[in-house]
Design an enzyme around this catalytic site. Sequence first.
Site, PDB file in Angstrom:
ATOM      1  N   GLY A  12       0.840  -1.206   0.000  1.00  0.00           N
ATOM      2  CA  GLY A  12       0.000   0.000   0.000  1.00  0.00           C
ATOM      3  C   GLY A  12       0.867   1.246   0.000  1.00  0.00           C
ATOM      4  O   GLY A  12       1.187   1.787   1.051  1.00  0.00           O
ATOM      5  N   MET A  16       0.434   7.248   3.396  1.00  0.00           N
ATOM      6  CA  MET A  16       0.860   6.666   4.680  1.00  0.00           C
ATOM      7  C   MET A  16       1.923   5.588   4.473  1.00  0.00           C
ATOM      8  O   MET A  16       2.930   5.548   5.183  1.00  0.00           O
ATOM      9  CB  MET A  16      -0.344   6.083   5.414  1.00  0.00           C
ATOM     10  CG  MET A  16      -1.328   7.118   5.888  1.00  0.00           C
ATOM     11  SD  MET A  16      -0.626   8.279   7.063  1.00  0.00           S
ATOM     12  CE  MET A  16      -0.544   7.293   8.540  1.00  0.00           C
ATOM     13  N   GLY A  17       1.687   4.714   3.497  1.00  0.00           N
ATOM     14  CA  GLY A  17       2.600   3.612   3.254  1.00  0.00           C
ATOM     15  C   GLY A  17       3.993   4.103   2.877  1.00  0.00           C
ATOM     16  O   GLY A  17       4.999   3.646   3.445  1.00  0.00           O
ATOM     17  N   ARG A  36      -0.691  -2.547  -5.304  1.00  0.00           N
ATOM     18  CA  ARG A  36      -1.586  -3.138  -6.314  1.00  0.00           C
ATOM     19  C   ARG A  36      -1.220  -2.632  -7.718  1.00  0.00           C
ATOM     20  O   ARG A  36      -0.991  -3.410  -8.630  1.00  0.00           O
ATOM     21  CB  ARG A  36      -3.046  -2.815  -5.967  1.00  0.00           C
ATOM     22  CG  ARG A  36      -4.030  -3.349  -6.980  1.00  0.00           C
ATOM     23  CD  ARG A  36      -5.432  -2.981  -6.624  1.00  0.00           C
ATOM     24  NE  ARG A  36      -5.650  -1.538  -6.544  1.00  0.00           N
ATOM     25  CZ  ARG A  36      -6.849  -0.980  -6.436  1.00  0.00           C
ATOM     26  NH1 ARG A  36      -7.927  -1.724  -6.353  1.00  0.00           N
ATOM     27  NH2 ARG A  36      -6.980   0.342  -6.374  1.00  0.00           N
ATOM     28  N   SER A  37      -1.116  -1.301  -7.882  1.00  0.00           N
ATOM     29  CA  SER A  37      -0.689  -0.793  -9.192  1.00  0.00           C
ATOM     30  C   SER A  37       0.832  -0.726  -9.189  1.00  0.00           C
ATOM     31  O   SER A  37       1.419   0.038  -8.417  1.00  0.00           O
ATOM     32  CB  SER A  37      -1.241   0.599  -9.473  1.00  0.00           C
ATOM     33  OG  SER A  37      -2.303   0.898  -8.638  1.00  0.00           O
ATOM     34  N   SER A 135      -1.249   6.910  14.221  1.00  0.00           N
ATOM     35  CA  SER A 135      -1.744   8.288  14.249  1.00  0.00           C
ATOM     36  C   SER A 135      -0.619   9.277  13.960  1.00  0.00           C
ATOM     37  O   SER A 135       0.530   9.031  14.312  1.00  0.00           O
ATOM     38  CB  SER A 135      -2.353   8.599  15.610  1.00  0.00           C
ATOM     39  OG  SER A 135      -2.710   9.960  15.640  1.00  0.00           O
ATOM     40  N   LYS A 207      -7.429   3.599  18.856  1.00  0.00           N
ATOM     41  CA  LYS A 207      -7.171   4.603  17.807  1.00  0.00           C
ATOM     42  C   LYS A 207      -8.466   5.323  17.438  1.00  0.00           C
ATOM     43  O   LYS A 207      -8.491   6.540  17.218  1.00  0.00           O
ATOM     44  CB  LYS A 207      -6.550   3.922  16.574  1.00  0.00           C
ATOM     45  CG  LYS A 207      -6.478   4.794  15.313  1.00  0.00           C
ATOM     46  CD  LYS A 207      -5.614   6.023  15.523  1.00  0.00           C
ATOM     47  CE  LYS A 207      -5.271   6.871  14.344  1.00  0.00           C
ATOM     48  NZ  LYS A 207      -6.172   7.137  13.283  1.00  0.00           N
ATOM     49  N   HIS A 210      -9.256   7.749  20.125  1.00  0.00           N
ATOM     50  CA  HIS A 210      -8.315   8.852  19.926  1.00  0.00           C
ATOM     51  C   HIS A 210      -8.887   9.829  18.880  1.00  0.00           C
ATOM     52  O   HIS A 210      -8.884  11.037  19.071  1.00  0.00           O
ATOM     53  CB  HIS A 210      -6.965   8.270  19.474  1.00  0.00           C
ATOM     54  CG  HIS A 210      -6.056   9.229  18.776  1.00  0.00           C
ATOM     55  ND1 HIS A 210      -6.276   9.670  17.493  1.00  0.00           N
ATOM     56  CD2 HIS A 210      -4.923   9.843  19.184  1.00  0.00           C
ATOM     57  CE1 HIS A 210      -5.328  10.504  17.145  1.00  0.00           C
ATOM     58  NE2 HIS A 210      -4.491  10.618  18.153  1.00  0.00           N
ATOM     59  N   ASN A 211      -9.405   9.288  17.790  1.00  0.00           N
ATOM     60  CA  ASN A 211      -9.961  10.157  16.749  1.00  0.00           C
ATOM     61  C   ASN A 211     -11.226  10.875  17.229  1.00  0.00           C
ATOM     62  O   ASN A 211     -11.450  12.032  16.881  1.00  0.00           O
ATOM     63  CB  ASN A 211     -10.287   9.337  15.491  1.00  0.00           C
ATOM     64  CG  ASN A 211      -9.041   9.010  14.697  1.00  0.00           C
ATOM     65  OD1 ASN A 211      -7.949   8.968  15.243  1.00  0.00           O
ATOM     66  ND2 ASN A 211      -9.184   8.763  13.411  1.00  0.00           N
ATOM     67  N   GLU A 214     -10.054  13.631  19.197  1.00  0.00           N
ATOM     68  CA  GLU A 214      -9.520  14.635  18.255  1.00  0.00           C
ATOM     69  C   GLU A 214     -10.672  15.515  17.707  1.00  0.00           C
ATOM     70  O   GLU A 214     -10.532  16.730  17.605  1.00  0.00           O
ATOM     71  CB  GLU A 214      -8.810  13.883  17.125  1.00  0.00           C
ATOM     72  CG  GLU A 214      -8.169  14.733  16.071  1.00  0.00           C
ATOM     73  CD  GLU A 214      -7.576  13.843  14.965  1.00  0.00           C
ATOM     74  OE1 GLU A 214      -6.826  12.893  15.274  1.00  0.00           O
ATOM     75  OE2 GLU A 214      -7.885  14.098  13.779  1.00  0.00           O
ATOM     76  N   LYS A 285     -14.198  11.517   7.946  1.00  0.00           N
ATOM     77  CA  LYS A 285     -13.946  10.215   7.327  1.00  0.00           C
ATOM     78  C   LYS A 285     -14.623   9.084   8.088  1.00  0.00           C
ATOM     79  O   LYS A 285     -14.557   7.934   7.693  1.00  0.00           O
ATOM     80  CB  LYS A 285     -12.443   9.957   7.225  1.00  0.00           C
ATOM     81  CG  LYS A 285     -11.794  10.731   6.089  1.00  0.00           C
ATOM     82  CD  LYS A 285     -10.400  10.202   5.840  1.00  0.00           C
ATOM     83  CE  LYS A 285      -9.757  10.849   4.639  1.00  0.00           C
ATOM     84  NZ  LYS A 285      -8.330  10.511   4.577  1.00  0.00           N
ATOM     85  N   ARG A 472     -41.473   5.105  32.905  1.00  0.00           N
ATOM     86  CA  ARG A 472     -41.275   3.802  32.240  1.00  0.00           C
ATOM     87  C   ARG A 472     -42.131   2.719  32.904  1.00  0.00           C
ATOM     88  O   ARG A 472     -42.680   1.842  32.255  1.00  0.00           O
ATOM     89  CB  ARG A 472     -39.793   3.401  32.277  1.00  0.00           C
ATOM     90  CG  ARG A 472     -38.902   4.329  31.463  1.00  0.00           C
ATOM     91  CD  ARG A 472     -37.463   3.845  31.452  1.00  0.00           C
ATOM     92  NE  ARG A 472     -37.317   2.649  30.645  1.00  0.00           N
ATOM     93  CZ  ARG A 472     -36.779   1.517  31.069  1.00  0.00           C
ATOM     94  NH1 ARG A 472     -36.357   1.419  32.312  1.00  0.00           N
ATOM     95  NH2 ARG A 472     -36.676   0.483  30.270  1.00  0.00           N
TER      96      ARG A 472
END
Length: 506
Positions: A12, A16-17, A36-37, A135, A207, A210-211, A214, A285, A472
């Site tokens: 990848g 990031m990769g 992949r490509s 992160s 993670k 964490h987001n 954020e 995202k 209730r």
Amino acid sequence: MTAKNADIGLIGLAVMGQNLVLNMADHGYNVAVYNRSTDKMKEFVEYCKNTEPSHERVIGHADLATFVLSIKRPRKIVLLVKAGTATDLTINALLPFLEKGDIIIDGGNALWTDTIRREKELRAKDIEFIGSGVSGGETGARFGPSLMPSGTRQAWVSLEPIWTAIAAKVDPVSGQPLEGGEPGKPVVGGFSCAEYIGPDGSGHYVKMVHNGIEYIDMQLICEAYWLMKHLLGMKSDEIGKVFEEWNKGELSSFLIEITADILQQKDPMSKEFLVDMILDTAGQKGTGQWTAANALELGAPANAIAAAVYARALSSVKEERVAASKILKGPKVTAIPESERKATIEAIKNALYCSKICAYAQGFQLIDKAQVAYNWKLNFGEISQIWRGGCIIRARFLQKITDAYALNSRLKNLMLDPYFTEEMNKGQEGWRKVIALAVTNGIPAQGFAAALAYYDGYRSADLPANLLQGQRDYFGAHTYERKDKPRGEFFHLDWPEPGRPQIAIE
Ligand code: NBP
């Protein structure tokens, strides 16, 4: 490097990769790469040759078989592909070439339940699977991310030397990130922001939270900016200077630092402040949304984190808001007199700090619920430690969280730590004043308000849920517990029909 001695492989080669490969190569690891490509792989290898000091350690492969065979056993293969189906497709493509004990490390933003599933499926095939939160975006990946790996301890022991080498480093005493890091000259020494989180999906879960934190951290900063702009009529650069000042104290953090820069940046096209030219619609995202949705599922009171997700959703309906602004009335903003300006800025700072403490309290409270639900045993002190460097929420304040869990590893809520209790006590008068000002002037501040509602709810020995439970029981015979009886004993009243007289009590 010979054909069979790569220390690790990575699939990848997007942003990031590529950056993580270069980080590993700078730390002396031979990295086999595949994408992949094939064109992208070739372009990357070519780019490395021309510009990167560690280029000899990066070896490209055009087919999966030679890629896998070039890696030392047990093989460690990092995936940094688009989260979701692409991860499953890549794992399936890899499987025919893997052998017992090989380790796949998913560094993408995977949904933790997918990681739990993948770990289980691969374990049945004798392949180890580590889900690792990564992160810090592009720069973090290149010069030191915060890493949140989970899987079996055995797999972690194998990955640990590489993961701790490439992670961000902080000063072990002050907790401040160690700056530096340039191609070919990695930061060495200091405390590494990579620590084993726990089994299966726990790394990706942490993670995700964490987001979520954020999201609310950013929202609170935006509200502080908006109040200074509208209550005090301050210009962007003036507000930027205030953030610069705040960055010297307890609020010091990466997000406050970049906010100060953004607010003082001029637009090359219009020559106005750039922030005034950026359209006010926020993207997302999905990880903040996952956090809020899971908090709802687990019954964790993460209302401030959810408020941040809702605030982005509300921002996205720009055209509707523009139309509504011409129809729906609100109060006129009353300008704050010059004599109260300084005190108001200080109150906004208090609102920001107190709300931020609530946001982290909610995040850890959610992780606590999750560890029970998913049968994990997580170390909150270590989690806050690895967030001190590399990641977007890195902040001086995280050292205080580390200290709080060092003092009491079973702390029920961060707000109950003596330092944080004291900070809330000191800041709440200003915090309340700011929310009152926002409400009376019609300025939206949902993050501040949600955090205060959480604080006031959490510190209330009694809440109106007694009436709720009565309702209730009335309409659904859901029963209630009594204040004068032990917990766990449930009662029901045969209520009269609606509108009929009350049951007479002798
Ligand atoms: P992207 O999320 O944009 O993914 C692009 C990579 O996925 C390319 O290498 C692409 O190969 C590959 N890919 C796709 Br798309 N479909 C594939 C498939 N079916 N089989 C194999 N490979 C496939 O890259 P990114 O922004 O570098 O992020 C990588 C991961 O890291 C993601 O999970 C992301 O959520 C996570 N993450 C990103 C950040 C950040 O700041 N960007 C931060 C932290 C974590 P191709 O070149 O052949 O199309």
